[in-house]
Design an enzyme around this catalytic site. Structure first.
Site, short mmCIF file in Angstrom:
data_model
loop_
_atom_site.label_atom_id
_atom_site.label_comp_id
_atom_site.label_asym_id
_atom_site.label_seq_id
_atom_site.Cartn_x
_atom_site.Cartn_y
_atom_site.Cartn_z
N SER A 147 0.93 -1.08 -0.01
CA SER A 147 0.18 -0.03 0.06
C SER A 147 0.53 1.24 0.05
O SER A 147 2.25 1.75 0.25
CB SER A 147 -0.58 0.09 1.18
OG SER A 147 -0.36 0.16 2.26
N GLU A 205 -9.03 15.56 13.56
CA GLU A 205 -9.71 14.22 13.76
C GLU A 205 -11.41 14.64 13.15
O GLU A 205 -12.08 15.06 13.50
CB GLU A 205 -9.71 12.98 15.04
CG GLU A 205 -10.91 12.05 14.74
CD GLU A 205 -9.95 11.20 13.29
OE1 GLU A 205 -9.06 10.80 13.31
OE2 GLU A 205 -10.82 11.30 12.68
N GLY A 273 -5.15 7.20 6.49
CA GLY A 273 -5.43 5.81 5.91
C GLY A 273 -3.85 5.62 5.42
O GLY A 273 -3.41 6.25 4.25
N HIS A 446 4.34 -12.00 40.09
CA HIS A 446 4.17 -10.95 40.67
C HIS A 446 5.57 -10.20 41.20
O HIS A 446 6.39 -11.24 41.02
CB HIS A 446 3.78 -11.23 42.21
CG HIS A 446 3.20 -9.54 42.65
ND1 HIS A 446 2.81 -8.40 42.36
CD2 HIS A 446 4.18 -9.80 43.73
CE1 HIS A 446 3.23 -7.71 43.08
NE2 HIS A 446 3.96 -8.42 44.54
P1 FAD Z 1 4.40 -3.26 1.92
O1 FAD Z 1 5.15 -3.72 3.42
O2 FAD Z 1 3.72 -2.23 1.30
O3 FAD Z 1 5.39 -4.05 0.56
C1 FAD Z 1 5.17 -4.20 -0.54
C2 FAD Z 1 6.91 -4.08 -1.83
O4 FAD Z 1 6.03 -4.58 -2.67
C3 FAD Z 1 7.52 -2.47 -1.80
O5 FAD Z 1 8.24 -3.23 -0.78
C4 FAD Z 1 7.33 -2.43 -3.05
O6 FAD Z 1 7.80 -1.55 -3.46
C5 FAD Z 1 7.30 -3.41 -3.75
N1 FAD Z 1 6.03 -3.38 -4.84
C6 FAD Z 1 5.00 -2.74 -5.01
N2 FAD Z 1 4.78 -2.95 -6.43
C7 FAD Z 1 5.74 -3.48 -7.21
C8 FAD Z 1 5.58 -4.48 -8.06
N3 FAD Z 1 5.00 -4.22 -9.23
N4 FAD Z 1 6.98 -4.75 -9.22
C9 FAD Z 1 7.86 -5.18 -7.27
N5 FAD Z 1 7.29 -4.81 -6.19
C10 FAD Z 1 6.46 -3.91 -6.04
N6 FAD Z 1 1.95 -2.89 10.74
C11 FAD Z 1 2.12 -3.29 12.13
O7 FAD Z 1 1.87 -4.67 11.64
N7 FAD Z 1 2.85 -2.82 13.08
C12 FAD Z 1 3.61 -1.64 12.81
O8 FAD Z 1 4.35 -1.01 14.11
C13 FAD Z 1 3.59 -1.26 11.60
N8 FAD Z 1 3.92 0.38 11.20
C14 FAD Z 1 4.21 0.98 10.78
C15 FAD Z 1 4.24 1.87 10.40
C16 FAD Z 1 3.75 3.43 9.56
C17 FAD Z 1 4.61 4.65 8.99
C18 FAD Z 1 3.30 2.59 8.02
C19 FAD Z 1 3.09 3.34 6.98
C20 FAD Z 1 2.76 1.54 8.02
C21 FAD Z 1 2.95 0.34 9.74
N9 FAD Z 1 2.27 -0.80 9.67
C22 FAD Z 1 2.74 -1.35 10.87
C23 FAD Z 1 1.51 -1.48 7.89
C24 FAD Z 1 2.75 -2.01 7.83
O9 FAD Z 1 3.91 -1.77 7.42
C25 FAD Z 1 2.04 -2.39 6.50
O10 FAD Z 1 0.88 -3.77 7.12
C26 FAD Z 1 2.88 -4.10 5.64
O11 FAD Z 1 3.94 -3.70 5.46
C27 FAD Z 1 2.47 -4.67 4.47
O12 FAD Z 1 2.98 -5.49 4.11
P2 FAD Z 1 3.07 -5.95 2.58
O13 FAD Z 1 3.80 -6.85 2.32
O14 FAD Z 1 1.57 -6.33 2.07
O15 FAD Z 1 3.29 -4.55 2.21
P1 NAD Z 2 -5.21 5.12 10.37
O1 NAD Z 2 -7.06 4.63 9.40
O2 NAD Z 2 -5.31 4.78 11.46
O3 NAD Z 2 -5.62 6.23 10.70
C1 NAD Z 2 -6.80 7.29 10.16
C2 NAD Z 2 -7.68 8.35 10.77
O4 NAD Z 2 -7.68 9.36 10.04
C3 NAD Z 2 -8.76 7.70 11.48
O5 NAD Z 2 -8.99 7.87 12.53
C4 NAD Z 2 -10.00 8.34 10.41
O6 NAD Z 2 -11.26 8.75 11.48
C5 NAD Z 2 -9.28 10.28 10.42
N1 NAD Z 2 -9.90 10.39 9.02
C6 NAD Z 2 -9.86 9.66 7.93
N2 NAD Z 2 -10.41 10.83 6.66
C7 NAD Z 2 -10.01 12.16 7.69
C8 NAD Z 2 -10.32 13.48 6.84
N3 NAD Z 2 -11.20 13.67 6.23
N4 NAD Z 2 -10.05 14.22 8.22
C9 NAD Z 2 -9.73 13.88 9.54
N5 NAD Z 2 -9.57 13.05 9.24
C10 NAD Z 2 -9.88 11.96 8.60
O7 NAD Z 2 -4.80 5.27 9.12
P2 NAD Z 2 -2.99 5.47 9.21
O8 NAD Z 2 -2.78 6.18 10.69
O9 NAD Z 2 -3.36 6.52 8.05
O10 NAD Z 2 -2.58 4.43 9.07
C11 NAD Z 2 -2.39 3.37 7.92
C12 NAD Z 2 -2.53 2.12 8.12
O11 NAD Z 2 -0.86 2.22 8.74
C13 NAD Z 2 -3.81 2.16 8.92
O12 NAD Z 2 -4.25 0.85 8.42
C14 NAD Z 2 -2.72 1.21 10.18
O13 NAD Z 2 -3.42 -0.56 10.15
C15 NAD Z 2 -1.15 0.76 9.38
N6 NAD Z 2 -0.86 1.22 10.66
C16 NAD Z 2 -0.22 0.66 11.71
C17 NAD Z 2 0.73 0.73 12.33
C18 NAD Z 2 0.87 -0.34 14.16
O14 NAD Z 2 0.51 -1.12 13.99
N7 NAD Z 2 0.93 0.13 15.03
C19 NAD Z 2 1.49 1.78 12.44
C20 NAD Z 2 1.03 2.92 11.69
C21 NAD Z 2 0.34 2.26 10.55
#
Ligand code: FAD
Ligand code: NAD
Length: 468
Positions: A147, A205, A273, A446
């Site tokens: 994503s 939010e 998101g 504990h």
């Molecule tokens: P991705 O990790 O997005 O990997 C997809 C890969 O495909 C990428 O390397 C991309 O370059 C590659 N790709 C795309 N299209 C092509 C193509 N056509 N050819 C070759 N390569 C391609 N989740 C958690 O569970 N815990 C967390 O603490 C957490 N923290 C997060 C913090 C942030 C700031 C963000 C943005 C996300 C976080 N997430 C967290 C969410 C987590 O990163 C994603 O859910 C996870 O990486 C999804 O894994 P994936 O393998 O589906 O895709």
């Molecule tokens: P999120 O879905 O967690 O939060 C998005 C927030 O934006 C929601 O509270 C929503 O109500 C609000 N929102 C949506 N449209 C809006 C608008 N027009 N104006 C104001 N508020 C609005 O998404 P995120 O924080 O961007 O994270 C993206 C994804 O990455 C999530 O699905 C999450 O699962 C993943 N992620 C996971 C972790 C983790 O597991 N600790 C950490 C970072 C990201």
């Protein structure tokens, strides 16, 4: 042209885990990644770097706010060196992504760098940023392309001051006033990083609470803690525009009465998101259907509309979490190998790595109310634990929701110190369909934070918590 049993497109936690499991099951496997480093969003610009910055900023906050009460005196100023903090984060990322290269080699998986796109339903073109296109063919293909950050249609992301999480992980200065659009997971985690480092933080939010998909008890407690730490909240606000004016960013929103409110900051993080990523894949050439939400459409076996092509992780429906993508990677490899694996999506935990941490599994009270379920609730505050008083981490609570008739645990929601790790106990219990009584009767060491889980289970069964 080289031929494989399985080719995986994308090397995030979904893709690389799928590749390893395929190789373990004896399949000749290839992995294709667009970027030079493997690991996807999670390792490069997601889970790992955000946690590195959360840990570093937590150390700083402890040193300026809490060391003194522990009797630790520091002579001289304590300063943040942001450049060094970011460099450390980069080094953690580098070590972690190199680990994936090692795992690919160890499992004899062929790695290709370049954009993978379908030529037809068995052939993939791999286009590197420089050089020639390579073609490979595979009996089975797994799409794991992940994503990218979602934007609002009227926002021009300049990636300097109007930014996504990717830029927020590598800022060159500490914002004076960071405006977060979206009070979800990314907003709170990265907002807390910069708040600890001295930024004023305002959360704008759309919904009437932060982390709105989690149990409302957690939203309420987290908001209380963050307010105390100086966060400003503009809940039930619909953002209308985000404009840059030199070094300033002006965010205009409408409150729930329709009144226009304006916020002025120097950085604005858009965290509303993420969207599934399929650009460049040429999915239609392989007959793979993309739905109207941009997700690759899959059935219960995670097969796409072309049965030997599967999809996993953020690019399909469901929670966008690294461990969900990993489970699906393993699942698909085992389906291809002819096994009958299973994933219980209700038992995938959700964690926010703020401090206090937030963690949740199963149904929220709001969901159970909507389902008109017959349930009961047991809660226990962290402040009543000896362990919490010893460390000074007194915020938070554990809430256990169980079926009123059968006592089966339906949901566990926690906020407090180290609950990101404690949630594993709740997942195990629910995987084995434990009752609240089962948890209440297990010995918990504990003093630990885990005692709050036992106490909440006692509270859920005839209100018999011992330490409150
Ligand atoms: P991705 O990790 O997005 O990997 C997809 C890969 O495909 C990428 O390397 C991309 O370059 C590659 N790709 C795309 N299209 C092509 C193509 N056509 N050819 C070759 N390569 C391609 N989740 C958690 O569970 N815990 C967390 O603490 C957490 N923290 C997060 C913090 C942030 C700031 C963000 C943005 C996300 C976080 N997430 C967290 C969410 C987590 O990163 C994603 O859910 C996870 O990486 C999804 O894994 P994936 O393998 O589906 O895709
Ligand atoms: P999120 O879905 O967690 O939060 C998005 C927030 O934006 C929601 O509270 C929503 O109500 C609000 N929102 C949506 N449209 C809006 C608008 N027009 N104006 C104001 N508020 C609005 O998404 P995120 O924080 O961007 O994270 C993206 C994804 O990455 C999530 O699905 C999450 O699962 C993943 N992620 C996971 C972790 C983790 O597991 N600790 C950490 C970072 C990201």
């Amino acid at each position: 042209m080289k031929s494989y049993d399985v080719a995986v497109i994308g090397s995030g936690p979904g893709g690389y885990v799928a590749a390893i499991r395929c190789a373990q099951l004896g399949m000749k496997t290839a992995i294709i990644e667009k970027y030079a480093t493997k690991g996807g969003t999670c390792l490069n610009v997601g889970c790992i770097p955000s946690k590195a910055l959360l840990d570093s900023s937590h150390h700083y906050e402890d040193s300026i706010k809490h060391f003194e009460e522990h009797g630790i005196e520091i002579s001289g100023d304590i300063k943040v060196n942001l450049e060094k903090m970011i460099a450390r984060k980069n080094s953690v990322v580098e070590q972690t992504t190199k680990g994936i290269d090692f795992l690919m080699e160890k499992n004899n998986i062929d790695s290709y760098q370049g954009v993978g796109s379908f030529e037809n339903e068995h052939t993939i073109n791999i286009t590197p940023s420089k050089g020639d296109v390579t073609q490979i063919e595979a009996k089975n293909i797994i799409i794991a392309t992940g994503s990218k950050p979602r934007n609002l249609p009227f926002i021009d992301l300049d990636k300097e001051r109007i930014i996504t999480s990717t830029e927020a992980l590598s800022l060159k200065e500490i914002p004076k006033h960071l405006i977060l659009i979206g009070g979800g997971v990314i907003g709170l985690e990265l907002g807390q990083v910069y708040s600890r480092l001295g930024a004023e933080v305002t959360v704008v939010e759309y919904m009437d609470r932060i982390v709105p998909t989690m149990d409302s008890a957690l939203s309420k407690e987290m908001r209380k803690v963050l307010k105390k730490a100086g966060f400003n909240f503009a809940l039930s606000h619909e953002v209308q525009s985000v404009e840059r004016d030199g070094d300033k960013v002006i965010v205009k929103a409408k409150d729930k009465k329709g009144k226009e409110v304006s916020f002025e900051g120097d950085y604005c993080l858009v965290s509303v998101g993420r969207s599934p990523y399929t650009a460049g894949l040429n999915a239609d050439k392989a007959g793979v259907k993309i739905n109207d939400r941009g997700q690759v459409e899959v059935n219960e076996k995670l097969q796409t509309s072309t049965p030997h092509i599967y999809a996993i992780g953020d690019v399909i429906k469901g929670a966008m979490l690294a461990h969900k993508a990993e489970e699906e990677g393993t699942f698909v490899a085992e389906v291809i190998a002819g096994q009958k694996p299973h994933i219980d999506y209700n038992l995938i935990p959700n964690v926010v790595y703020t401090w206090p941490e937030i963690a949740s599994v199963g149904k929220t009270e709001e969901q159970l109310k909507e389902e008109k379920a017959n349930y009961k609730v047991g809660e226990f505050p962290m402040r009543a634990l000896g362990r919490s008083r010893a460390s000074g981490d007194i915020d938070g609570l554990v809430k256990i929701i169980a079926d009123k008739e059968t006592d089966e645990v339906l949901g566990v929601h926690m906020i407090g110190a180290r609950v990101a790790d404690l949630i594993a106990e709740a997942v195990t219990a629910m995987e084995f369909r434990a009752s609240a009584e089962d948890i209440a009767r297990m010995s918990h060491a504990h003093p630990t934070y885990a005692e709050a889980v036992k106490e909440a289970a006692l509270a859920a069964t005839d209100n018999r918590a011992l330490h409150i």
